[in-house]
Write a protein that holds these residues in place. Structure first.
Motif, PDB file in Angstrom:
ATOM      1  N   ALA A 195       1.048  -0.893  -0.565  1.00  0.00           N
ATOM      2  CA  ALA A 195      -0.223  -0.208   0.101  1.00  0.00           C
ATOM      3  C   ALA A 195       0.628   1.579   0.012  1.00  0.00           C
ATOM      4  N   TRP A 196       2.203   1.219   0.521  1.00  0.00           N
ATOM      5  CA  TRP A 196       2.996   2.485   0.413  1.00  0.00           C
ATOM      6  C   TRP A 196       3.555   2.776  -0.468  1.00  0.00           C
ATOM      7  N   ALA A 197       4.183   1.324  -1.259  1.00  0.00           N
ATOM      8  CA  ALA A 197       4.689   1.492  -2.568  1.00  0.00           C
ATOM      9  C   ALA A 197       4.543   2.492  -3.414  1.00  0.00           C
ATOM     10  N   TRP A 198       2.925   1.638  -3.633  1.00  0.00           N
ATOM     11  CA  TRP A 198       2.362   2.508  -4.566  1.00  0.00           C
ATOM     12  C   TRP A 198       1.879   3.370  -4.276  1.00  0.00           C
ATOM     13  N   ARG A 199       1.213   4.513  -3.551  1.00  0.00           N
ATOM     14  CA  ARG A 199       1.361   5.443  -3.013  1.00  0.00           C
ATOM     15  C   ARG A 199       2.700   6.231  -3.603  1.00  0.00           C
ATOM     16  N   LEU A 200       3.642   5.596  -2.505  1.00  0.00           N
ATOM     17  CA  LEU A 200       4.536   6.794  -3.095  1.00  0.00           C
ATOM     18  C   LEU A 200       5.126   6.305  -4.723  1.00  0.00           C
ATOM     19  N   LEU A 216       3.189   6.764  -6.940  1.00  0.00           N
ATOM     20  CA  LEU A 216       2.449   7.784  -7.286  1.00  0.00           C
ATOM     21  C   LEU A 216       3.198   8.800  -7.185  1.00  0.00           C
ATOM     22  N   LEU A 217       3.551   9.286  -5.620  1.00  0.00           N
ATOM     23  CA  LEU A 217       3.864  10.225  -5.956  1.00  0.00           C
ATOM     24  C   LEU A 217       5.518  11.089  -5.777  1.00  0.00           C
ATOM     25  N   ALA A 218       6.188   9.576  -6.048  1.00  0.00           N
ATOM     26  CA  ALA A 218       7.549  10.109  -7.290  1.00  0.00           C
ATOM     27  C   ALA A 218       7.188  10.520  -8.642  1.00  0.00           C
ATOM     28  N   GLY A 219       5.535   9.816  -9.379  1.00  0.00           N
ATOM     29  CA  GLY A 219       5.698  10.011 -10.412  1.00  0.00           C
ATOM     30  C   GLY A 219       5.101  11.572 -10.689  1.00  0.00           C
ATOM     31  N   VAL A 220       4.364  12.183  -9.674  1.00  0.00           N
ATOM     32  CA  VAL A 220       4.146  13.580  -9.927  1.00  0.00           C
ATOM     33  C   VAL A 220       4.863  14.734  -9.443  1.00  0.00           C
ATOM     34  N   VAL A 221       5.625  13.670  -9.060  1.00  0.00           N
ATOM     35  CA  VAL A 221       7.302  15.033  -8.506  1.00  0.00           C
ATOM     36  C   VAL A 221       8.214  15.161  -9.921  1.00  0.00           C
TER      37      VAL A 221
END
Length: 368
Positions: free
Chosen positions: A22-27, A29-34
Protein backbone atom coordinates in the motif's frame (compact mmCIF):
# COMPACT_ATOMS: atom_id res chain seq x y z
CA UNK A 1 -16.55 -20.40 -2.94
CA UNK A 2 -14.86 -17.53 -4.77
CA UNK A 3 -15.36 -15.17 -1.86
CA UNK A 4 -13.95 -17.69 0.57
CA UNK A 5 -10.97 -18.28 -1.72
CA UNK A 6 -10.27 -14.57 -1.92
CA UNK A 7 -10.52 -14.20 1.85
CA UNK A 8 -8.29 -17.19 2.48
CA UNK A 9 -5.79 -15.91 -0.13
CA UNK A 10 -5.73 -12.46 1.50
CA UNK A 11 -5.27 -14.10 4.89
CA UNK A 12 -2.16 -15.89 3.60
CA UNK A 13 -0.53 -12.52 2.66
CA UNK A 14 1.38 -11.20 5.67
CA UNK A 15 0.14 -7.93 7.10
CA UNK A 16 3.53 -6.26 6.74
CA UNK A 17 3.56 -7.10 3.02
CA UNK A 18 0.07 -5.64 2.48
CA UNK A 19 1.13 -2.50 4.33
CA UNK A 20 4.35 -2.27 2.34
CA UNK A 21 2.50 -2.70 -0.95
CA UNK A 22 0.00 0.00 0.00
CA UNK A 23 2.84 2.38 0.84
CA UNK A 24 4.77 1.37 -2.29
CA UNK A 25 2.14 2.28 -4.87
CA UNK A 26 1.42 5.55 -3.09
CA UNK A 27 5.12 6.44 -3.02
CA UNK A 28 5.43 5.52 -6.70
CA UNK A 29 2.48 7.74 -7.52
CA UNK A 30 3.98 10.57 -5.49
CA UNK A 31 7.37 10.09 -7.20
CA UNK A 32 5.65 10.23 -10.58
CA UNK A 33 3.93 13.49 -9.69
CA UNK A 34 7.22 14.98 -8.45
CA UNK A 35 8.96 13.86 -11.64
CA UNK A 36 6.31 15.45 -13.85
CA UNK A 37 6.43 18.69 -11.85
CA UNK A 38 10.24 18.74 -12.10
CA UNK A 39 10.11 18.19 -15.86
CA UNK A 40 7.56 20.97 -16.31
CA UNK A 41 9.64 23.30 -14.11
CA UNK A 42 12.71 22.46 -16.20
CA UNK A 43 10.88 23.42 -19.38
CA UNK A 44 9.69 26.74 -17.96
CA UNK A 45 12.77 27.48 -15.82
CA UNK A 46 12.85 31.01 -17.20
CA UNK A 47 9.60 31.58 -15.27
CA UNK A 48 10.30 29.34 -12.26
CA UNK A 49 13.69 30.84 -11.39
CA UNK A 50 12.50 34.49 -11.39
CA UNK A 51 9.42 33.55 -9.35
CA UNK A 52 11.56 31.69 -6.81
CA UNK A 53 13.93 34.66 -6.63
CA UNK A 54 10.96 37.01 -6.23
CA UNK A 55 9.62 34.96 -3.31
CA UNK A 56 12.99 35.09 -1.52
CA UNK A 57 13.39 38.81 -2.19
CA UNK A 58 9.83 39.48 -1.05
CA UNK A 59 10.41 37.54 2.17
CA UNK A 60 13.47 39.71 2.78
CA UNK A 61 11.78 43.04 1.98
CA UNK A 62 8.27 42.37 3.28
CA UNK A 63 9.01 43.38 6.91
CA UNK A 64 10.18 46.82 5.74
CA UNK A 65 7.15 47.27 3.48
CA UNK A 66 4.84 46.20 6.31
CA UNK A 67 6.47 48.64 8.71
CA UNK A 68 6.07 51.49 6.21
CA UNK A 69 2.37 50.63 5.75
CA UNK A 70 1.72 50.43 9.49
CA UNK A 71 3.77 53.47 10.35
CA UNK A 72 5.12 54.10 13.84
CA UNK A 73 2.69 54.02 16.73
CA UNK A 74 -0.21 53.71 14.31
CA UNK A 75 0.69 57.04 12.68
CA UNK A 76 2.50 58.13 9.50
CA UNK A 77 1.52 54.95 7.67
CA UNK A 78 2.02 54.93 3.90
CA UNK A 79 -0.42 53.67 1.26
CA UNK A 80 0.39 50.18 0.07
CA UNK A 81 1.68 51.22 -3.36
CA UNK A 82 3.88 53.98 -1.93
CA UNK A 83 5.34 51.68 0.71
CA UNK A 84 6.11 49.13 -2.01
CA UNK A 85 7.91 51.66 -4.20
CA UNK A 86 9.91 53.07 -1.30
CA UNK A 87 10.98 49.55 -0.29
CA UNK A 88 12.11 48.62 -3.80
CA UNK A 89 13.95 51.92 -4.30
CA UNK A 90 15.77 51.49 -0.98
CA UNK A 91 16.85 47.98 -1.96
CA UNK A 92 18.01 49.17 -5.39
CA UNK A 93 19.96 52.05 -3.83
CA UNK A 94 21.71 49.71 -1.39
CA UNK A 95 22.69 47.28 -4.15
CA UNK A 96 23.88 50.09 -6.43
CA UNK A 97 25.99 51.53 -3.61
CA UNK A 98 27.56 48.17 -2.84
CA UNK A 99 28.30 47.55 -6.52
CA UNK A 100 29.93 50.97 -6.93
CA UNK A 101 32.00 50.50 -3.76
CA UNK A 102 33.20 47.06 -4.86
CA UNK A 103 34.14 48.27 -8.34
CA UNK A 104 35.99 51.28 -6.92
CA UNK A 105 37.99 49.20 -4.42
CA UNK A 106 38.93 46.61 -7.05
CA UNK A 107 40.34 49.33 -9.30
CA UNK A 108 42.15 51.00 -6.39
CA UNK A 109 43.59 47.87 -4.73
CA UNK A 110 44.57 45.89 -7.80
CA UNK A 111 48.00 47.55 -8.29
CA UNK A 112 48.76 46.80 -4.64
CA UNK A 113 47.81 43.17 -5.16
CA UNK A 114 50.19 42.86 -8.13
CA UNK A 115 53.05 44.54 -6.24
CA UNK A 116 52.62 42.41 -3.12
CA UNK A 117 52.36 39.28 -5.24
CA UNK A 118 55.74 40.05 -6.80
CA UNK A 119 57.25 40.50 -3.33
CA UNK A 120 55.71 37.24 -2.08
CA UNK A 121 56.96 35.39 -5.16
CA UNK A 122 60.52 36.51 -4.43
CA UNK A 123 60.20 35.39 -0.80
CA UNK A 124 58.92 31.96 -1.84
CA UNK A 125 61.73 31.66 -4.40
CA UNK A 126 64.31 32.46 -1.70
CA UNK A 127 62.69 29.95 0.68
CA UNK A 128 62.70 27.18 -1.91
CA UNK A 129 66.34 27.91 -2.80
CA UNK A 130 67.49 27.44 0.81
CA UNK A 131 67.49 24.36 3.04
CA UNK A 132 65.86 21.92 3.20
CA UNK A 133 64.37 22.35 -0.30
CA UNK A 134 67.38 23.71 -2.25
CA UNK A 135 65.31 24.03 -5.41
CA UNK A 136 67.11 26.20 -7.94
CA UNK A 137 65.39 24.97 -11.06
CA UNK A 138 64.43 27.49 -13.69
CA UNK A 139 60.89 26.09 -13.79
CA UNK A 140 60.18 27.26 -10.23
CA UNK A 141 61.50 30.74 -10.97
CA UNK A 142 59.58 30.86 -14.24
CA UNK A 143 56.33 29.85 -12.48
CA UNK A 144 56.73 32.39 -9.68
CA UNK A 145 57.64 35.17 -12.09
CA UNK A 146 54.56 34.40 -14.17
CA UNK A 147 52.09 34.88 -11.27
CA UNK A 148 52.33 38.72 -11.18
CA UNK A 149 52.44 38.78 -14.98
CA UNK A 150 49.24 36.72 -15.13
CA UNK A 151 47.52 39.05 -12.66
CA UNK A 152 48.54 42.09 -14.70
CA UNK A 153 47.40 40.59 -17.98
CA UNK A 154 44.10 39.20 -16.65
CA UNK A 155 42.85 42.02 -14.46
CA UNK A 156 39.41 41.93 -16.06
CA UNK A 157 39.12 38.17 -15.42
CA UNK A 158 39.97 38.53 -11.72
CA UNK A 159 37.64 41.50 -11.38
CA UNK A 160 34.89 39.43 -12.97
CA UNK A 161 35.53 36.59 -10.52
CA UNK A 162 35.34 38.94 -7.53
CA UNK A 163 32.24 40.73 -8.80
CA UNK A 164 30.30 37.68 -9.98
CA UNK A 165 28.04 37.57 -6.90
CA UNK A 166 27.16 41.27 -6.97
CA UNK A 167 26.50 41.14 -10.73
CA UNK A 168 24.08 38.24 -10.25
CA UNK A 169 22.12 40.21 -7.65
CA UNK A 170 22.15 43.38 -9.77
CA UNK A 171 20.94 41.49 -12.83
CA UNK A 172 18.21 39.75 -10.81
CA UNK A 173 16.82 43.11 -9.65
CA UNK A 174 17.50 45.26 -12.71
CA UNK A 175 17.57 42.91 -15.70
CA UNK A 176 14.97 40.27 -14.96
CA UNK A 177 11.73 42.12 -15.52
CA UNK A 178 9.62 39.20 -14.38
CA UNK A 179 11.37 39.05 -11.03
CA UNK A 180 10.79 42.76 -10.51
CA UNK A 181 7.12 42.54 -11.43
CA UNK A 182 6.45 39.50 -9.26
CA UNK A 183 8.28 41.09 -6.33
CA UNK A 184 6.36 44.32 -6.74
CA UNK A 185 2.94 42.67 -6.76
CA UNK A 186 3.80 40.27 -3.93
CA UNK A 187 4.87 43.20 -1.77
CA UNK A 188 1.83 45.26 -2.72
CA UNK A 189 -0.94 42.64 -2.86
CA UNK A 190 0.52 39.52 -1.29
CA UNK A 191 -2.29 39.01 1.22
CA UNK A 192 -5.00 39.60 -1.40
CA UNK A 193 -3.33 37.13 -3.77
CA UNK A 194 -3.22 34.50 -1.01
CA UNK A 195 -6.87 35.00 -0.14
CA UNK A 196 -7.78 34.63 -3.83
CA UNK A 197 -5.86 31.34 -4.01
CA UNK A 198 -7.72 29.74 -1.09
CA UNK A 199 -11.20 31.21 -1.60
CA UNK A 200 -12.53 28.17 -3.51
CA UNK A 201 -11.52 25.68 -0.80
CA UNK A 202 -14.22 24.51 1.61
CA UNK A 203 -14.11 26.50 4.88
CA UNK A 204 -12.69 23.82 7.20
CA UNK A 205 -9.89 22.93 4.80
CA UNK A 206 -9.32 26.58 3.89
CA UNK A 207 -8.65 27.38 7.53
CA UNK A 208 -5.94 24.72 7.75
CA UNK A 209 -4.44 25.79 4.41
CA UNK A 210 -4.45 29.42 5.53
CA UNK A 211 -2.67 28.58 8.78
CA UNK A 212 -0.16 26.40 6.93
CA UNK A 213 0.52 29.08 4.33
CA UNK A 214 1.04 31.79 6.91
CA UNK A 215 3.30 29.56 9.00
CA UNK A 216 5.32 28.67 5.89
CA UNK A 217 5.64 32.32 4.91
CA UNK A 218 6.71 33.27 8.41
CA UNK A 219 9.36 30.56 8.30
CA UNK A 220 10.62 31.92 4.97
CA UNK A 221 10.77 35.47 6.36
CA UNK A 222 12.68 34.28 9.42
CA UNK A 223 15.00 32.24 7.22
CA UNK A 224 15.88 35.18 4.98
CA UNK A 225 16.25 37.54 7.93
CA UNK A 226 18.52 35.13 9.76
CA UNK A 227 20.50 34.32 6.62
CA UNK A 228 21.15 38.02 5.95
CA UNK A 229 22.28 38.51 9.56
CA UNK A 230 24.61 35.51 9.42
CA UNK A 231 25.96 36.54 6.01
CA UNK A 232 26.65 40.04 7.35
CA UNK A 233 28.52 38.57 10.32
CA UNK A 234 30.64 36.44 7.97
CA UNK A 235 31.39 39.41 5.73
CA UNK A 236 32.34 41.69 8.64
CA UNK A 237 34.57 39.08 10.30
CA UNK A 238 36.40 38.24 7.08
CA UNK A 239 36.70 41.93 6.20
CA UNK A 240 38.16 42.80 9.60
CA UNK A 241 40.60 39.87 9.41
CA UNK A 242 41.76 40.94 5.94
CA UNK A 243 42.06 44.57 7.07
CA UNK A 244 44.21 43.60 10.08
CA UNK A 245 46.46 41.55 7.80
CA UNK A 246 46.77 44.48 5.40
CA UNK A 247 45.53 42.40 2.48
CA UNK A 248 44.26 44.06 -0.71
CA UNK A 249 40.68 43.82 -2.00
CA UNK A 250 39.24 43.86 1.53
CA UNK A 251 35.84 45.29 0.58
CA UNK A 252 35.30 43.15 -2.57
CA UNK A 253 36.22 39.95 -0.75
CA UNK A 254 34.02 40.82 2.24
CA UNK A 255 31.07 41.50 -0.10
CA UNK A 256 31.77 38.24 -1.94
CA UNK A 257 31.73 36.32 1.35
CA UNK A 258 28.45 38.05 2.28
CA UNK A 259 26.79 37.06 -1.01
CA UNK A 260 28.23 33.54 -0.99
CA UNK A 261 26.79 32.92 2.49
CA UNK A 262 23.32 32.75 0.92
CA UNK A 263 24.37 29.37 -0.48
CA UNK A 264 24.59 27.40 2.79
CA UNK A 265 27.90 25.70 3.56
CA UNK A 266 29.11 25.51 -0.06
CA UNK A 267 29.12 29.24 -0.79
CA UNK A 268 31.25 30.20 2.19
CA UNK A 269 33.74 27.47 1.31
CA UNK A 270 34.17 28.75 -2.27
CA UNK A 271 34.41 32.43 -1.29
CA UNK A 272 36.79 31.57 1.56
CA UNK A 273 39.03 29.62 -0.81
CA UNK A 274 39.26 32.64 -3.11
CA UNK A 275 40.07 34.94 -0.17
CA UNK A 276 42.78 32.52 1.01
CA UNK A 277 44.34 32.50 -2.48
CA UNK A 278 44.44 36.32 -2.54
CA UNK A 279 46.01 36.44 0.94
CA UNK A 280 48.49 33.71 0.01
CA UNK A 281 49.59 35.63 -3.06
CA UNK A 282 49.78 39.00 -1.30
CA UNK A 283 50.87 38.20 2.28
CA UNK A 284 52.33 34.71 2.26
CA UNK A 285 51.42 31.35 3.70
CA UNK A 286 51.35 32.42 7.37
CA UNK A 287 48.57 34.95 6.76
CA UNK A 288 46.76 32.43 4.59
CA UNK A 289 46.84 29.84 7.39
CA UNK A 290 45.54 32.44 9.86
CA UNK A 291 42.65 33.29 7.53
CA UNK A 292 41.92 29.57 7.12
CA UNK A 293 41.70 29.28 10.90
CA UNK A 294 39.31 32.25 11.03
CA UNK A 295 37.06 30.63 8.41
CA UNK A 296 37.06 27.29 10.27
CA UNK A 297 36.12 29.01 13.53
CA UNK A 298 33.37 30.93 11.70
CA UNK A 299 31.98 27.70 10.26
CA UNK A 300 31.83 26.11 13.71
CA UNK A 301 30.22 29.19 15.27
CA UNK A 302 27.60 29.26 12.52
CA UNK A 303 26.61 25.65 13.08
CA UNK A 304 26.56 25.73 16.88
CA UNK A 305 25.71 29.35 17.77
CA UNK A 306 24.59 31.59 14.93
CA UNK A 307 22.05 29.30 13.27
CA UNK A 308 20.25 28.34 16.53
CA UNK A 309 20.33 31.84 18.03
CA UNK A 310 19.88 34.09 14.97
CA UNK A 311 17.58 32.05 12.76
CA UNK A 312 15.69 30.75 15.78
CA UNK A 313 13.39 27.86 16.49
CA UNK A 314 11.00 28.67 13.64
CA UNK A 315 13.27 27.24 10.94
CA UNK A 316 15.79 25.18 12.89
CA UNK A 317 16.86 22.17 10.86
CA UNK A 318 19.21 19.34 11.70
CA UNK A 319 22.61 19.64 9.93
CA UNK A 320 21.95 16.31 8.20
CA UNK A 321 18.71 17.69 6.75
CA UNK A 322 20.60 20.75 5.52
CA UNK A 323 23.31 18.65 3.87
CA UNK A 324 20.85 16.26 2.21
CA UNK A 325 18.61 19.07 0.97
CA UNK A 326 21.65 20.90 -0.43
CA UNK A 327 22.83 17.73 -2.18
CA UNK A 328 19.42 17.03 -3.71
CA UNK A 329 18.88 20.66 -4.70
CA UNK A 330 22.28 20.99 -6.36
CA UNK A 331 21.86 17.71 -8.26
CA UNK A 332 18.36 18.61 -9.48
CA UNK A 333 18.86 22.30 -10.33
CA UNK A 334 22.49 23.26 -9.80
CA UNK A 335 23.27 26.50 -7.94
CA UNK A 336 19.63 27.77 -7.97
CA UNK A 337 18.56 24.44 -6.48
CA UNK A 338 21.16 24.74 -3.73
CA UNK A 339 19.94 28.26 -2.92
CA UNK A 340 16.26 27.31 -2.56
CA UNK A 341 16.69 23.79 -1.14
CA UNK A 342 16.97 24.75 2.54
CA UNK A 343 14.12 27.33 2.42
CA UNK A 344 11.87 24.72 0.78
CA UNK A 345 12.61 22.19 3.51
CA UNK A 346 12.05 24.82 6.20
CA UNK A 347 8.72 25.83 4.65
CA UNK A 348 7.55 22.21 4.41
CA UNK A 349 8.49 21.43 8.01
CA UNK A 350 6.43 24.39 9.19
CA UNK A 351 3.43 23.89 6.87
CA UNK A 352 2.84 20.14 7.26
CA UNK A 353 2.00 20.22 11.01
CA UNK A 354 -0.54 22.98 10.39
CA UNK A 355 -2.14 21.01 7.57
CA UNK A 356 -2.42 17.91 9.74
CA UNK A 357 -3.87 19.71 12.74
CA UNK A 358 -7.68 20.01 12.91
CA UNK A 359 -9.41 23.22 11.95
CA UNK A 360 -10.69 25.25 14.88
CA UNK A 361 -14.28 24.61 13.83
CA UNK A 362 -13.50 20.87 13.87
CA UNK A 363 -11.62 20.88 17.19
CA UNK A 364 -13.87 19.48 19.97
CA UNK A 365 -12.15 21.75 22.49
CA UNK A 366 -13.59 24.78 20.72
CA UNK A 367 -17.14 23.70 21.66
CA UNK A 368 -16.46 23.69 25.40
Amino acid sequence: MTVNADVSGAARVPGWLRTGAAWAWRLLLLAGVVYVVARVAEKIYIVVVPCAAALLITALLQPLAGRLRRGWGGRFGMPSILATWVTLLCAAAVLAGIGFLVSDRVSADYPTLVTETKHTSKQIQTLLAGPPFRLKGSSVQHFLDNVPHYLSQHKSLVEGTVLTGSKIVAEALGGLVLTLFVTFFLLKDGDRIWQWLIKEIRPAAAERVDRAGRAAWQALVYYMRGTVAIAAIHGVVVGVALWIMGAPLVVPLAVLVFLAAFIPMVGLFIAGALAILVVLAAKGWVAAVVLLGVLIIEDQLEGHLLQPQVVGRAVRLHPLAVILSLAVGSVVAGVPGAVVAVPIVAVITRAVPELRSPARSEDPRMDT
